[in-house]
Design an enzyme around this catalytic site. Sequence first.
Site, short mmCIF file in Angstrom:
data_model
loop_
_atom_site.label_atom_id
_atom_site.label_comp_id
_atom_site.label_asym_id
_atom_site.label_seq_id
_atom_site.Cartn_x
_atom_site.Cartn_y
_atom_site.Cartn_z
N CYS A 14 -15.93 4.37 -27.23
CA CYS A 14 -17.25 4.96 -27.45
C CYS A 14 -17.94 5.16 -26.09
O CYS A 14 -18.94 4.53 -25.77
CB CYS A 14 -18.08 4.04 -28.35
SG CYS A 14 -19.56 4.84 -28.98
N GLU A 15 -17.36 6.03 -25.29
CA GLU A 15 -17.85 6.38 -23.95
C GLU A 15 -17.53 7.82 -23.68
O GLU A 15 -16.37 8.24 -23.83
CB GLU A 15 -17.16 5.51 -22.87
CG GLU A 15 -17.53 4.06 -22.88
CD GLU A 15 -18.87 3.77 -22.23
OE1 GLU A 15 -19.40 4.66 -21.55
OE2 GLU A 15 -19.38 2.66 -22.42
N GLU B 105 4.42 -6.68 1.28
CA GLU B 105 3.99 -7.06 -0.08
C GLU B 105 3.77 -5.82 -0.95
O GLU B 105 2.65 -5.50 -1.35
CB GLU B 105 2.70 -7.89 -0.01
CG GLU B 105 2.92 -9.27 0.57
CD GLU B 105 1.62 -10.04 0.77
OE1 GLU B 105 1.70 -11.26 0.93
OE2 GLU B 105 0.54 -9.42 0.77
N GLY C 62 3.62 -3.62 -4.30
CA GLY C 62 3.37 -3.87 -5.72
C GLY C 62 3.49 -2.59 -6.51
O GLY C 62 4.38 -2.40 -7.31
N ARG C 63 2.56 -1.65 -6.23
CA ARG C 63 2.55 -0.36 -6.93
C ARG C 63 3.90 0.35 -6.82
O ARG C 63 4.39 0.94 -7.79
CB ARG C 63 1.44 0.51 -6.34
CG ARG C 63 1.21 1.82 -7.07
CD ARG C 63 0.36 2.77 -6.22
NE ARG C 63 -0.82 2.13 -5.69
CZ ARG C 63 -2.03 2.23 -6.22
NH1 ARG C 63 -2.21 2.94 -7.31
NH2 ARG C 63 -3.05 1.63 -5.66
N TYR D 103 -11.48 5.42 -10.84
CA TYR D 103 -11.10 6.08 -9.58
C TYR D 103 -10.92 7.59 -9.71
O TYR D 103 -10.52 8.23 -8.75
CB TYR D 103 -9.77 5.51 -9.07
CG TYR D 103 -9.75 4.04 -8.76
CD1 TYR D 103 -10.69 3.46 -7.91
CD2 TYR D 103 -8.75 3.22 -9.29
CE1 TYR D 103 -10.65 2.12 -7.61
CE2 TYR D 103 -8.70 1.87 -9.00
CZ TYR D 103 -9.65 1.32 -8.16
OH TYR D 103 -9.61 -0.01 -7.87
N GLY E 234 0.79 -1.22 0.00
CA GLY E 234 0.00 0.00 0.00
C GLY E 234 0.82 1.27 0.00
O GLY E 234 0.27 2.37 0.10
#
Length: 434
Positions: free
Chosen positions: A364-365, A293, A295-296, A337, A248
């Site tokens: 297409c959004e 742990e 990751g990011r 997000y 985190g």
Amino acid sequence: MNERATMKINSQGKLEIGGIPASDLARRYGTPLYVMDETYIRQVVRAYRDTIARTYGDGNMAYASKAFSCKAIYRIMQEEGACIDVVSGGEIYTAKAAGFDLSLAYFHGNNKLEEEIEFALESGVGTFVVDSYDEIEILERLCAARGTRQKILIRVNPGVEAHTHTFVQTATVDSKFGFSVRSGEALDAILGAASKSHLDFAGLHSHIGSQIFDKQAFVLAVDVLTDFAATLEHTHGIAVRELNLGGGFAIHYTAEDPRYNVEEYCEYVRNLTRALESDVARKGITRPYFMIEPGRSIVGEAGVTLYTVGARKEIRDVRTYLAVDGGMFENIRPALYDSRYEVVLADRAFDPIEETVSVAGKCCESGDVLYKDVALPKARRGDVLAAFSTGAYGYAMSSNYNRNITPAVVFVRDKESYVAVRRQTYDDLIRNDQ
């Protein structure tokens, strides 16, 4: 942009990644393109492992591969002596195909499928991080049938609230993850697991959220978890031999975020190990094996996404949209997000800023706007646009929405590049169609 030796703007105003001009990579491999700075990935892994060894001794780190999973990243983790965190049968299969030693793998998930559990056992996954009562019973039954004993950690929820986006807070009381310490569920789960003949309860796992800059939140989690460990050991005779504090740790995305270097990331680890050493001595508990742990923080800033600029739409007195050849199919985080990123024109970083635009994707959004209200020189069709800090959860969350093909992933190191994941083809899109 958080510049470093392996990612910088050169004297000609051109972005270089791993010593290679970004526009050269775009021309060679096409866009959109995920580029990963392998040297930086290795530097961060080594820094975390060295800090644990120097400040605590008995421990390691596990790369949280949900941030970015492919065979190349598992090979790197194997070479660097790191463990891995896997969350699905697919991640286990990928790591296994890469030749990773799965005895160093931690298998997570709040709803592991029975076939995934069986596959993990067959593959020799070293540690299961248990996250439900059902999982305890399934594991005991399957291990009994195999005549084996499986090491487990119990994922607990310490109730520590990290100041981060609500959707990535995972340790609040109302969470699908973990057994609550406060409610007594964690104790019930551990007592149940410890009574099983084929399960080896080794310790606790906790993860308090993602993209956290507040280091004190982690220290508070250590205090809560060591209090709980003291209760387990002194009242119930169950020692916590391993304590896994998850990840985190935050990274730099925009100008509002701190620009950490590798050494500053290690301050997270030093805070944790200092707090743990103090709590172990003060509370008289078994000194646990220490795990984190991340990751990011390993792959996030290592990644840059390259695009080619296309259409321009100027809405007078409202907004200018600059369209690129990517979109929410290769980076869903802005839509999901409202995530923000920094961007530059890869060959024109020193050109004067002339406009504020919103970079739109090709899906297409109406919500497919990747980078809102960014200041850039006047962009021209064909310019290469670079978005920073896209290494985590870009490729990992990509899709074929609108039947767009997912980009290639290219690793760069010491002025050399190679394809780690090839670009999809239209044949790939219809491969499973009947």
